[in-house]
Design an enzyme around this catalytic site. Structure first.
Site, PDB file in Angstrom:
ATOM      1  N   GLU A 130      -6.845  -1.974  -5.284  1.00 17.06           N
ATOM      2  CA  GLU A 130      -8.150  -1.968  -4.619  1.00 17.06           C
ATOM      3  C   GLU A 130      -9.253  -2.527  -5.525  1.00 17.06           C
ATOM      4  O   GLU A 130     -10.121  -3.271  -5.066  1.00 17.06           O
ATOM      5  CB  GLU A 130      -8.471  -0.547  -4.149  1.00 17.06           C
ATOM      6  CG  GLU A 130      -7.550  -0.134  -2.995  1.00 17.06           C
ATOM      7  CD  GLU A 130      -7.510   1.363  -2.718  1.00 17.06           C
ATOM      8  OE1 GLU A 130      -8.323   2.115  -3.322  1.00 17.06           O
ATOM      9  OE2 GLU A 130      -6.676   1.791  -1.903  1.00 17.06           O
ATOM     10  N   LYS A 176     -18.548   4.473   2.680  1.00 19.93           N
ATOM     11  CA  LYS A 176     -18.324   3.723   3.911  1.00 19.93           C
ATOM     12  C   LYS A 176     -19.655   3.520   4.652  1.00 19.93           C
ATOM     13  O   LYS A 176     -20.651   4.165   4.320  1.00 19.93           O
ATOM     14  CB  LYS A 176     -17.313   4.485   4.774  1.00 19.93           C
ATOM     15  CG  LYS A 176     -15.923   4.614   4.104  1.00 19.93           C
ATOM     16  CD  LYS A 176     -14.970   5.406   4.977  1.00 19.93           C
ATOM     17  CE  LYS A 176     -13.609   5.532   4.320  1.00 19.93           C
ATOM     18  NZ  LYS A 176     -12.672   6.331   5.168  1.00 19.93           N
ATOM     19  N   HIS A 235     -14.344   6.640   0.663  1.00 15.43           N
ATOM     20  CA  HIS A 235     -12.948   6.326   0.352  1.00 15.43           C
ATOM     21  C   HIS A 235     -12.693   6.525  -1.135  1.00 15.43           C
ATOM     22  O   HIS A 235     -13.550   6.224  -1.957  1.00 15.43           O
ATOM     23  CB  HIS A 235     -12.625   4.868   0.689  1.00 15.43           C
ATOM     24  CG  HIS A 235     -11.383   4.374   0.006  1.00 15.43           C
ATOM     25  ND1 HIS A 235     -10.127   4.623   0.506  1.00 15.43           N
ATOM     26  CD2 HIS A 235     -11.207   3.712  -1.159  1.00 15.43           C
ATOM     27  CE1 HIS A 235      -9.228   4.115  -0.339  1.00 15.43           C
ATOM     28  NE2 HIS A 235      -9.860   3.556  -1.358  1.00 15.43           N
ATOM     29  N   ASN A 271     -15.728   9.456   7.995  1.00 18.78           N
ATOM     30  CA  ASN A 271     -15.634  10.423   6.890  1.00 18.78           C
ATOM     31  C   ASN A 271     -16.270   9.940   5.588  1.00 18.78           C
ATOM     32  O   ASN A 271     -15.918  10.394   4.511  1.00 18.78           O
ATOM     33  CB  ASN A 271     -14.188  10.903   6.718  1.00 18.78           C
ATOM     34  CG  ASN A 271     -13.223   9.786   6.371  1.00 18.78           C
ATOM     35  OD1 ASN A 271     -13.627   8.639   6.223  1.00 18.78           O
ATOM     36  ND2 ASN A 271     -11.957  10.124   6.220  1.00 18.78           N
ATOM     37  N   TYR A 275      -6.624  -1.633   3.795  1.00 19.81           N
ATOM     38  CA  TYR A 275      -5.926  -0.587   4.557  1.00 19.81           C
ATOM     39  C   TYR A 275      -4.557  -1.052   5.061  1.00 19.81           C
ATOM     40  O   TYR A 275      -4.060  -0.543   6.057  1.00 19.81           O
ATOM     41  CB  TYR A 275      -6.798  -0.132   5.729  1.00 19.81           C
ATOM     42  CG  TYR A 275      -7.894   0.849   5.331  1.00 19.81           C
ATOM     43  CD1 TYR A 275      -7.595   2.029   4.662  1.00 19.81           C
ATOM     44  CD2 TYR A 275      -9.222   0.612   5.654  1.00 19.81           C
ATOM     45  CE1 TYR A 275      -8.581   2.940   4.303  1.00 19.81           C
ATOM     46  CE2 TYR A 275     -10.225   1.517   5.297  1.00 19.81           C
ATOM     47  CZ  TYR A 275      -9.895   2.677   4.626  1.00 19.81           C
ATOM     48  OH  TYR A 275     -10.879   3.588   4.279  1.00 19.81           O
TER      49      TYR A 275
HETATM   50  P1  ATP Z   1      -9.390   6.846   2.462  1.00 26.37           P
HETATM   51  O1  ATP Z   1      -8.197   5.935   2.270  1.00 26.37           O
HETATM   52  O2  ATP Z   1     -10.464   6.242   3.347  1.00 26.37           O
HETATM   53  O3  ATP Z   1      -9.911   7.383   1.178  1.00 26.37           O
HETATM   54  P2  ATP Z   1      -7.640   9.012   3.003  1.00 26.37           P
HETATM   55  O4  ATP Z   1      -6.832   8.450   1.881  1.00 26.37           O
HETATM   56  O5  ATP Z   1      -8.114  10.418   2.899  1.00 26.37           O
HETATM   57  O6  ATP Z   1      -8.920   8.133   3.271  1.00 26.37           O
HETATM   58  P3  ATP Z   1      -5.856   7.655   4.823  1.00 26.37           P
HETATM   59  O7  ATP Z   1      -4.656   8.278   5.400  1.00 26.37           O
HETATM   60  O8  ATP Z   1      -5.721   6.645   3.730  1.00 26.37           O
HETATM   61  O9  ATP Z   1      -6.840   8.846   4.361  1.00 26.37           O
HETATM   62  O10 ATP Z   1      -6.677   7.023   6.019  1.00 26.37           O
HETATM   63  C1  ATP Z   1      -7.667   6.045   5.774  1.00 26.37           C
HETATM   64  C2  ATP Z   1      -8.834   6.248   6.687  1.00 26.37           C
HETATM   65  O11 ATP Z   1      -8.425   6.022   8.023  1.00 26.37           O
HETATM   66  C3  ATP Z   1      -9.414   7.655   6.720  1.00 26.37           C
HETATM   67  O12 ATP Z   1     -10.315   7.910   5.681  1.00 26.37           O
HETATM   68  C4  ATP Z   1     -10.112   7.655   8.055  1.00 26.37           C
HETATM   69  O13 ATP Z   1     -11.379   7.013   7.972  1.00 26.37           O
HETATM   70  C5  ATP Z   1      -9.186   6.822   8.903  1.00 26.37           C
HETATM   71  N1  ATP Z   1      -8.281   7.687   9.652  1.00 26.37           N
HETATM   72  C6  ATP Z   1      -7.211   8.341   9.194  1.00 26.37           C
HETATM   73  N2  ATP Z   1      -6.615   9.066  10.136  1.00 26.37           N
HETATM   74  C7  ATP Z   1      -7.364   8.852  11.257  1.00 26.37           C
HETATM   75  C8  ATP Z   1      -7.288   9.304  12.605  1.00 26.37           C
HETATM   76  N3  ATP Z   1      -6.336  10.133  13.014  1.00 26.37           N
HETATM   77  N4  ATP Z   1      -8.236   8.876  13.468  1.00 26.37           N
HETATM   78  C9  ATP Z   1      -9.223   8.036  13.083  1.00 26.37           C
HETATM   79  N5  ATP Z   1      -9.342   7.567  11.830  1.00 26.37           N
HETATM   80  C10 ATP Z   1      -8.439   7.972  10.937  1.00 26.37           C
HETATM   81 MG    MG Z   2      -6.252   6.448   1.770  1.00 25.98          MG
END
Ligand code: ATP
Ligand code: MG
Length: 139
Positions: free
Chosen positions: A128, A9, A117, A114, A49
């Site tokens: 994706e 990211k 992804h 974080n 997303y």
């Molecule tokens: P990713 O899809 O980015 O790999 P993930 O699968 O671990 O992450 P998801 O639940 O898919 O988590 O959420 C996608 C992204 O949305 C997270 O990586 C984070 O950047 C953001 N996100 C998720 N929860 C929160 C939150 N509570 N506050 C802010 N951002 C969040």
């Molecule tokens: Mg995810």
């Protein structure tokens, strides 16, 4: 052979973590079959997303991915069980819950920043890879 979509990211790019992230996937034993630097359009980020549409952080998430302050490094990695193992290398969504030794556990502290992804299932990996890459861009 299994494939997954991994993206550094913008905050990961900005913090010079591209090499570190590639190194962890490479040394684990996975093969890089596509890579590019890209600032995604709003449409692409929203499709990527789409499952999170309606969450309070959705707009901020899309803004973060598309800001252009630094590009996303989009990648496709290949190998045995790479979808699940990739998620294990990455660690928990909230970096404060991620184990030390994982990418998020070692390099960040904020769920909204974080750094990486990874696809969470076979279906999302297929979706994706198709969203971010054209057929001719993947080896
Ligand atoms: P990713 O899809 O980015 O790999 P993930 O699968 O671990 O992450 P998801 O639940 O898919 O988590 O959420 C996608 C992204 O949305 C997270 O990586 C984070 O950047 C953001 N996100 C998720 N929860 C929160 C939150 N509570 N506050 C802010 N951002 C969040
Ligand atoms: Mg995810």
């Amino acid at each position: 052979i299994e494939r997954t979509f991994i993206a550094v990211k913008p905050d990961g790019t900005q913090r010079f973590l591209i090499g570190e992230i590639i190194k962890r996937f490479e040394t684990k034993g996975y093969k890089l079959v596509a890579i590019k630097a890209i600032v995604p359009s709003r449409t692409l980020a929203e499709k990527h997303y789409e499952d999170l549409k309606g969450r309070p952080f959705f707009n901020g998430l899309v803004k973060y991915m598309t800001s252009g302050a630094a590009p996303v490094i989009a990648m496709v990695w290949e190998g045995k069980d790479v979808i699940r193992q990739g998620r294990r290398l990455i660690g928990a969504t909230n970096p404060l819950e991620a184990q030390p030794g994982t990418i998020r556990g070692d390099f960040c502290i904020s769920v909204g920043r974080n750094i990486i992804h990874g696809s969470d299932s076979f279906e999302s990996a297929e979706k994706e890879i198709g969203l971010w890459f054209g057929k001719s861009e993947v080896i």
